[in-house]
Design a protein around this motif. Sequence first.
Motif, PDB file in Angstrom:
ATOM      1  N   TYR A  22     -13.844   2.375   1.495  1.00  0.00           N
ATOM      2  CA  TYR A  22     -12.468   2.722   1.145  1.00  0.00           C
ATOM      3  C   TYR A  22     -11.751   3.187   2.414  1.00  0.00           C
ATOM      4  O   TYR A  22     -12.324   3.924   3.221  1.00  0.00           O
ATOM      5  CB  TYR A  22     -12.435   3.836   0.095  1.00  0.00           C
ATOM      6  CG  TYR A  22     -12.957   3.430  -1.263  1.00  0.00           C
ATOM      7  CD1 TYR A  22     -12.084   3.041  -2.278  1.00  0.00           C
ATOM      8  CD2 TYR A  22     -14.323   3.436  -1.528  1.00  0.00           C
ATOM      9  CE1 TYR A  22     -12.569   2.670  -3.529  1.00  0.00           C
ATOM     10  CE2 TYR A  22     -14.815   3.063  -2.771  1.00  0.00           C
ATOM     11  CZ  TYR A  22     -13.930   2.686  -3.764  1.00  0.00           C
ATOM     12  OH  TYR A  22     -14.413   2.319  -4.992  1.00  0.00           O
TER      13      TYR A  22
ATOM     14  N   TYR B 182       0.841  -1.197   0.000  1.00  0.00           N
ATOM     15  CA  TYR B 182       0.000   0.000   0.000  1.00  0.00           C
ATOM     16  C   TYR B 182       0.872   1.241   0.000  1.00  0.00           C
ATOM     17  O   TYR B 182       1.913   1.289   0.660  1.00  0.00           O
ATOM     18  CB  TYR B 182      -0.903   0.033   1.240  1.00  0.00           C
ATOM     19  CG  TYR B 182      -1.930  -1.057   1.305  1.00  0.00           C
ATOM     20  CD1 TYR B 182      -3.043  -1.034   0.472  1.00  0.00           C
ATOM     21  CD2 TYR B 182      -1.809  -2.108   2.206  1.00  0.00           C
ATOM     22  CE1 TYR B 182      -4.004  -2.036   0.529  1.00  0.00           C
ATOM     23  CE2 TYR B 182      -2.761  -3.118   2.272  1.00  0.00           C
ATOM     24  CZ  TYR B 182      -3.855  -3.071   1.428  1.00  0.00           C
ATOM     25  OH  TYR B 182      -4.793  -4.057   1.490  1.00  0.00           O
ATOM     26  N   GLU B 183       0.419   2.247  -0.742  1.00  0.00           N
ATOM     27  CA  GLU B 183       1.079   3.541  -0.682  1.00  0.00           C
ATOM     28  C   GLU B 183       0.467   4.337   0.457  1.00  0.00           C
ATOM     29  O   GLU B 183      -0.749   4.312   0.666  1.00  0.00           O
ATOM     30  CB  GLU B 183       0.902   4.295  -1.998  1.00  0.00           C
ATOM     31  CG  GLU B 183       1.594   3.636  -3.175  1.00  0.00           C
ATOM     32  CD  GLU B 183       1.481   4.464  -4.438  1.00  0.00           C
ATOM     33  OE1 GLU B 183       1.556   5.706  -4.316  1.00  0.00           O
ATOM     34  OE2 GLU B 183       1.315   3.886  -5.517  1.00  0.00           O
TER      35      GLU B 183
ATOM     36  N   TYR C 179      -7.922   2.851  -0.358  1.00  0.00           N
ATOM     37  CA  TYR C 179      -8.039   1.603  -1.092  1.00  0.00           C
ATOM     38  C   TYR C 179      -9.377   0.947  -0.761  1.00  0.00           C
ATOM     39  O   TYR C 179      -9.888   1.079   0.351  1.00  0.00           O
ATOM     40  CB  TYR C 179      -6.902   0.638  -0.730  1.00  0.00           C
ATOM     41  CG  TYR C 179      -5.543   1.086  -1.214  1.00  0.00           C
ATOM     42  CD1 TYR C 179      -5.035   0.641  -2.427  1.00  0.00           C
ATOM     43  CD2 TYR C 179      -4.772   1.967  -0.461  1.00  0.00           C
ATOM     44  CE1 TYR C 179      -3.794   1.065  -2.882  1.00  0.00           C
ATOM     45  CE2 TYR C 179      -3.526   2.389  -0.899  1.00  0.00           C
ATOM     46  CZ  TYR C 179      -3.042   1.928  -2.112  1.00  0.00           C
ATOM     47  OH  TYR C 179      -1.810   2.348  -2.549  1.00  0.00           O
TER      48      TYR C 179
ATOM     49  N   ILE D 249     -11.451  -1.644   0.570  1.00  0.00           N
ATOM     50  CA  ILE D 249     -11.216  -2.702   1.542  1.00  0.00           C
ATOM     51  C   ILE D 249     -12.405  -3.645   1.630  1.00  0.00           C
ATOM     52  O   ILE D 249     -12.254  -4.852   1.815  1.00  0.00           O
ATOM     53  CB  ILE D 249     -10.919  -2.100   2.938  1.00  0.00           C
ATOM     54  CG1 ILE D 249      -9.710  -1.167   2.859  1.00  0.00           C
ATOM     55  CG2 ILE D 249     -10.684  -3.198   3.965  1.00  0.00           C
ATOM     56  CD1 ILE D 249      -8.427  -1.817   2.411  1.00  0.00           C
TER      57      ILE D 249
ATOM     58  N   LYS E 168      -3.201   6.948   0.870  1.00  0.00           N
ATOM     59  CA  LYS E 168      -4.097   6.729  -0.250  1.00  0.00           C
ATOM     60  C   LYS E 168      -5.222   5.793   0.174  1.00  0.00           C
ATOM     61  O   LYS E 168      -5.017   4.879   0.955  1.00  0.00           O
ATOM     62  CB  LYS E 168      -3.349   6.135  -1.447  1.00  0.00           C
ATOM     63  CG  LYS E 168      -2.511   7.146  -2.206  1.00  0.00           C
ATOM     64  CD  LYS E 168      -2.044   6.566  -3.531  1.00  0.00           C
ATOM     65  CE  LYS E 168      -1.320   7.619  -4.367  1.00  0.00           C
ATOM     66  NZ  LYS E 168      -0.899   7.066  -5.685  1.00  0.00           N
TER      67      LYS E 168
END
Length: 272
Positions: free
Chosen positions: A261, A82-83, A88, A90, A86
């Motif tokens: 997210y 992961y960055e 994501y 989930i 940011k």
Amino acid sequence: MMKKLLLTLFLSAGLLIYAQVGIKTESPKAILDVNGDMNLRSKIAVFDATDNTVSQGNNDQLLVSQGEGYPPIWKTLRIPEYEPNKFYLIFNNSFSDKQGITFASYEQANIATSREVTFVKGTSIGNLNGFKKIDGLSKTISVFSTQSKAYFQFETVVQADFSTNGSTDTSIDYACGIFVDDKLINLRQRNLKAINSSHPFLTHTQIGVVENLSKGDHTVSVACSRLASYGATGRTLTIGKNVYSNINDFIAQSSLKVDVYEVPEVFNPIIN
């Protein structure tokens, strides 16, 4: 002398084969029981009795137990990359319900104040008169980060048993809300009106968003209410189910799509 020595070695080997061996323990619990640190200078291999093969595994694999009575197997451990900062996706799921809810003409919400004052974000469902939940759309979701955005898309069909419209308009006001932990996060009001054909229906769609839910489990639900009637005394309103056979329960069913997210804080390794 040599024969005695060989006999002693063979007997010792037999004891090693059939006895339990303990290192730094006088009561071993397995064939080899080590009470302390162990340093392996070479390799670990697993024997597969089904095909008489020996596997040493691949680079970065782990030896995983399959339970008592079964040999361990090699597994690959994958940790998602992961960055930072940011969002994501989930959690993603969708649910449906064909039971729906029904409102008779006498089941109208008695709203003491204006709708503008009554329908406020965060209001408890217990303080909203006349709201009924669509049972099949009440689900539990999990949040793992303090930074999150949850999106909810609700779609259903609303129908009334109106006859064709006459000289005076016939219609019903209704409202549907999306709730998280029984707190209102989104609401839409609409009006179903009689038309030149009987038993009209419409498709109702709404999207709700809530940010930064607390970490842990939350319950999402959808509930609707019959707000007011105009020339519709004795008429029935249904949401998520058909009131007449010009549509069926498949067409009228409700659905709820949930996307969560997050900026990841918890990393769950995946073993395959």
